[in-house]
Design an enzyme around this catalytic site. Structure first.
Site, PDB file in Angstrom:
ATOM      1  N   GLN A 144       0.830  -1.206   0.000  1.00 51.97           N
ATOM      2  CA  GLN A 144       0.000   0.000   0.000  1.00 51.97           C
ATOM      3  C   GLN A 144       0.861   1.252   0.000  1.00 51.97           C
ATOM      4  OE1 GLN A 144      -3.417   0.358  -0.316  1.00 51.97           O
ATOM      5  NE2 GLN A 144      -3.101  -1.773  -0.866  1.00 51.97           N
ATOM      6  N   GLU A 185     -10.337   0.921   3.564  1.00 47.26           N
ATOM      7  CA  GLU A 185     -10.552   0.529   2.167  1.00 47.26           C
ATOM      8  C   GLU A 185     -10.269  -0.966   2.003  1.00 47.26           C
ATOM      9  OE1 GLU A 185      -8.730   1.641  -2.257  1.00 47.26           O
ATOM     10  OE2 GLU A 185      -7.634   2.193  -0.433  1.00 47.26           O
ATOM     11  N   HIS A 186      -9.118  -1.401   2.499  1.00 51.24           N
ATOM     12  CA  HIS A 186      -8.727  -2.817   2.464  1.00 51.24           C
ATOM     13  C   HIS A 186      -8.523  -3.296   3.898  1.00 51.24           C
ATOM     14  CE1 HIS A 186      -6.859  -0.951  -1.225  1.00 51.24           C
ATOM     15  NE2 HIS A 186      -7.580  -1.903  -1.786  1.00 51.24           N
TER      16      HIS A 186
END
EC number: 1.1.1.23
Length: 430
Positions: free
Chosen positions: A259, A327-328
Site C-alpha cells: 500500500q 478501504e482494504h
C-alpha cells in the site's frame, strides 16, 4: 516515525479519535481554475481540448488526432510482453465471472388487491472512464472500471487518458481492448471530464463518469455531477492488517509496503495484540523498504502515515476496525472466518494469511475500486450496479383504483394538492 497507539494507555481513546480524524492529503483549492476549464470546453469543444493538451501535456492533437486508432492499439499489443497480456486476460476473465454474479433480476408480482408492482433493471447507455497518465496509469484499473460496465450491458464505454509528451502506456491500450472499451481519446485532466460530460465535435457525451484522478479531475467530477453521474471521489489508498503473532513478519511487512508504495499519502496500519510481533514487522518493513524501486514514496508513506495499534485482545480489534472503516482489511488471525460476520465497515476483506490484498488488486476477481477515507461506513466498492438503473413498475385496473383511490384522494387533499386529488377522482366519478 511510525505512530504507535496502545489500547492500555489511559489516553488511547483520545489519541485514536485524533488518528481517525487526521487528513492525509491537502485539498488544493482548484475549483475556480477547474470551472474555467470546464466552461471553456463546454463552449469551444475540440478547440479548447487542443489548447489545453498543448499547454498541459505538451502534445499537438492536431497532428496526432484526439482519438486513439485501432492501429495504435494493434501496435500496443505488439509492444506488450506476451506474458503480461496473458496475465491481463486471466484478470479480465475472473473479473467478468465474478461481476456477472452481481447482475440483478427484474421483479414483478401481484399483491392481495390485484395491484401489479415490480422493478426492472437497465444498463446506462454510455459511460466515460478516466484513466490517469504517468505513474498512476494502471492497466488493472482499466479492467476494474470497464469490465463491470461491459457485464452490465453498457452500449458505449469511452476511455480518456492523457498522453504527456505524446506517450501512452501500451498496457493501458491493451487492457482497454480486452475489456471491450468502445472509444479511446488521448485527453486528460479537467478538460477530459468536461468533454465526457458535455461533448465536443469529436467526443460524444456520456451519462456517467468513473475512474480516479488528481485534484483537478476530482473537482471537475464534482462540477459536472448532475449533468452526469459519477462514481466516487477517491482519496489515497489504505490497508488495515489485523494479524496475530503466528504470522511471518516479512509477509505482513510486504503487505504494508504494497500500500505504501502507491502514494506518499497512502496509509498502512498494523493492528495486533503482540508487541514483540509488531516490532518484528516494523524491522521487516525497514529491511524491505530499501529493496523497492519506489523506496522514496513508500518510505514517506510509512513514516508519515503508517501506524501500529496494539490491542489487549482481538475481541477489542473488531470495534476499532469498524471505526477505521478501511478501504482494504486483511484479517490474518487463527480464526479469521469468525471475524468476517462482525465487520460492518470495510471496502473489501481479505481472509487469512494466504490472501494478500494485492491478489484483490489484480486477479482475485473482486473489484479494487473501493471507498477510502472511512467512506466504507456508508458506501461500497464499484460493481455492476453502478452501471445500471432500477425503474419501478406499477399497474392498476379499475377495481384496484376503486380500492386505493379514495385514500390517495384523502392524502392529496390533506397536502393541499387539489390537482393530485382530481387526477384520481375524475376516474372514479367522485
Amino acid at each position: 516515525m511510525v505512530t504507535t497507539l496502545r489500547q492500555t494507555d489511559p489516553d488511547f481513546e483520545q489519541k485514536f479519535a485524533a488518528f481517525l480524524s487526521g487528513k492525509r492529503e491537502v485539498s488544493e483549492d482548484v475549483d475556480r481554475a477547474v470551472r474555467e476549464i470546464v466552461d471553456r470546453v463546454r463552449r469551444e469543444g475540440d478547440s479548447a481540448l487542443l489548447d489545453y493538451s498543448r499547454r498541459f501535456d505538451r502534445i499537438d492533437l492536431e497532428k496526432t488526432g484526439i482519438a486513439v486508432t485501432e492501429a495504435e492499439i494493434d501496435a500496443a499489443f505488439d509492444a506488450a510482453p506476451a506474458s503480461t497480456v496473458e496475465a491481463l486476460k486471466l484478470a479480465r476473465d475472473r473479473i467478468e465471472k465474478h461481476h456477472a454474479r452481481q447482475l440483478p433480476k427484474d421483479d414483478r408480482y401481484t399483491d392481495a388487491l390485484g395491484v401489479e408492482l415490480g422493478s426492472r433493471w437497465t444498463a446506462i447507455e454510455a459511460v466515460g472512464l478516466y484513466v490517469p497518465g504517468g505513474t498512476a496509469s494502471y492497466p488493472s484499473s482499466v479492467l476494474m472500471n470497464a469490465m463491470p460496465a461491459k457485464v452490465a450491458g453498457v452500449d458505449r464505454i469511452v476511455m480518456v487518458v492523457p498522453a504527456p509528451d505524446g506517450n501512452l502506456n501500451p498496457l493501458v491500450l491493451v487492457a482497454a481492448r480486452l475489456a471491450g472499451v468502445s472509444e479511446i481519446y488521448r485527453v486528460g485532466g479537467a478538460q477530459a471530464i468536461a468533454a465526457l460530460a458535455y461533448g465536443t465535435e469529436t467526443i460524444r457525451p456520456v451519462a456517467k463518469i468513473v475512474g480516479p484522478g488528481n485534484a483537478y479531475v476530482a473537482a471537475a467530477k464534482r462540477i459536472v455531477f448532475g449533468t452526469v453521474g459519477i462514481d466516487m471521489i477517491a482519496g489515497p489508498s489504505e490497508v488495515l492488517i489485523v494479524a496475530d503473532k503466528d504470522n511471518n513478519p516479512d509477509w505482513i511487512a510486504a503487505d504494508l509496503l504494497a500500500q505504501a508504495e502507491h502514494d506518499m499519502a497512502a496509509q498502512s496500519i498494523l493492528m495486533t495484540n503482540d508487541e514483540a510481533f509488531a516490532h518484528a514487522v516494523e524491522e521487516a518493513v525497514e529491511r524491505q523498504l530499501h529493496t523497492l524501486a519506489r523506496t522514496e514514496t513508500a518510505s514517506a508513506s510509512w513514516r508519515d502515515f503508517g501506524a501500529v495499534i496494539l490491542v489487549k485482545d482481538f475481541e477489542d480489534a473488531i470495534p476499532l476496525a469498524n471505526r477505521i472503516a478501511a478501504e482494504h482489511l486483511e484479517i490474518a488471525v487463527a480464526d479469521a472466518e469468525a471475524f468476517v460476520p462482525r465487520i460492518r465497515n470495510a471496502g473489501s476483506i481479505f481472509i487469512g494469511g494466504y490472501t494478500p490484498e494485492v491478489i484483490g488488486d489484480y486477479v482475485g476477481g473482486c473489484n479494487h475500486v473501493l471507498p477510502t477515507a472511512r467512506s466504507a461506513r456508508f458506501s461500497s466498492g464499484l460493481s455492476v450496479l453502478d452501471y445500471m438503473k432500477r425503474t419501478s413498475l406499477l399497474k392498476l385496473g379499475s377495481e384496484q383504483l376503486r380500492a386505493l383511490g379514495p385514500a390517495a384522494i384523502e392524502i392529496a387533499r390533506a397536502e393541499g394538492l387539489d390537482a393530485h386529488a382530481q387526477s384520481v377522482a375524475i376516474r372514479l366519478n367522485l
